[in-house]
Design a protein around this motif. Sequence first.
Motif, short mmCIF file in Angstrom:
data_model
loop_
_atom_site.label_atom_id
_atom_site.label_comp_id
_atom_site.label_asym_id
_atom_site.label_seq_id
_atom_site.Cartn_x
_atom_site.Cartn_y
_atom_site.Cartn_z
N ARG A 18 0.61 -1.26 -0.03
CA ARG A 18 0.11 -0.01 -0.02
C ARG A 18 0.87 1.16 -0.07
O ARG A 18 0.58 2.27 -0.75
N GLU A 19 1.97 1.26 0.76
CA GLU A 19 2.88 2.33 0.65
C GLU A 19 3.55 2.54 -0.66
O GLU A 19 3.71 3.82 -1.02
N SER A 20 3.80 1.41 -1.35
CA SER A 20 4.50 1.72 -2.81
C SER A 20 3.43 2.08 -3.78
O SER A 20 3.78 2.67 -4.69
N LEU A 21 2.22 1.51 -3.72
CA LEU A 21 1.26 1.67 -4.73
C LEU A 21 0.02 2.84 -4.35
O LEU A 21 -0.50 3.11 -5.22
N GLY A 22 -0.05 3.07 -3.21
CA GLY A 22 -1.08 4.12 -2.82
C GLY A 22 -2.44 3.17 -2.47
O GLY A 22 -2.20 1.85 -2.25
N SER A 23 -3.35 3.72 -2.48
CA SER A 23 -4.82 3.22 -2.14
C SER A 23 -4.97 2.14 -2.94
O SER A 23 -4.67 2.12 -4.21
N PHE A 24 -5.72 0.99 -2.57
CA PHE A 24 -6.02 0.00 -3.53
C PHE A 24 -7.30 0.37 -4.17
O PHE A 24 -8.19 0.83 -3.48
N SER A 25 -7.40 0.03 -5.63
CA SER A 25 -8.63 0.49 -6.33
C SER A 25 -9.68 -0.55 -6.33
O SER A 25 -10.86 -0.18 -6.50
N GLY A 26 -9.32 -1.70 -6.01
CA GLY A 26 -10.31 -2.79 -6.14
C GLY A 26 -9.67 -3.99 -5.36
O GLY A 26 -8.68 -4.20 -5.50
N PRO A 27 -10.66 -5.09 -5.14
CA PRO A 27 -9.99 -6.41 -4.76
C PRO A 27 -8.89 -6.98 -5.72
O PRO A 27 -8.18 -7.33 -4.93
N GLU A 28 -8.79 -6.77 -6.76
CA GLU A 28 -7.88 -7.43 -7.51
C GLU A 28 -6.35 -6.61 -7.28
O GLU A 28 -5.38 -7.48 -7.45
N ASP A 29 -6.63 -5.68 -6.71
CA ASP A 29 -5.10 -4.98 -6.22
C ASP A 29 -4.65 -5.54 -5.05
O ASP A 29 -3.24 -5.73 -4.97
N SER A 46 -13.83 -8.03 1.78
CA SER A 46 -14.71 -7.30 2.64
C SER A 46 -13.98 -6.27 3.50
O SER A 46 -14.90 -5.63 4.10
N SER A 47 -12.97 -6.84 3.96
CA SER A 47 -12.44 -6.18 5.22
C SER A 47 -11.55 -4.97 4.87
O SER A 47 -10.90 -4.07 5.66
N PHE A 48 -11.32 -4.76 3.43
CA PHE A 48 -10.50 -3.75 2.91
C PHE A 48 -11.48 -2.53 2.33
O PHE A 48 -12.51 -2.76 1.79
N SER A 49 -10.69 -1.16 2.57
CA SER A 49 -11.24 -0.25 1.51
C SER A 49 -10.81 -0.11 0.40
O SER A 49 -9.41 -0.16 0.33
N PHE A 50 -11.45 0.37 -0.68
CA PHE A 50 -10.98 0.64 -1.75
C PHE A 50 -11.34 2.18 -2.28
O PHE A 50 -12.14 2.66 -2.02
N SER A 51 -10.22 2.61 -3.27
CA SER A 51 -10.30 3.87 -3.60
C SER A 51 -10.39 3.98 -5.07
O SER A 51 -9.72 3.34 -5.71
N LYS A 52 -11.48 4.81 -5.64
CA LYS A 52 -11.81 4.69 -7.02
C LYS A 52 -10.57 5.72 -7.53
O LYS A 52 -10.61 5.95 -8.81
#
Length: 57
Positions: A18-29, A46-52
């Motif tokens: 997460r620190e290297s990529l930034g926010s996760f955009s979806g489960p595939e990340d 379902s335990s993670f937050s995703f950023s569009k």
Amino acid sequence: MSIRGIGPSLAESIVVTRESLGSFSGPEDLLLIKGMGPGRVAKFKSSFSFSKDHAQQ
């Protein structure tokens, strides 16, 4: 935050990714995380937050 079933090693991999990529955009990340395969993604997504906005970073 603590997620049941994620130990210290996987938690560290999540933070590093997460620190290297930034926010996760979806489960595939989550598949980019060392130690996270399709089964774990299905279990924990379902335990993670995703950023569009991830693709715009």
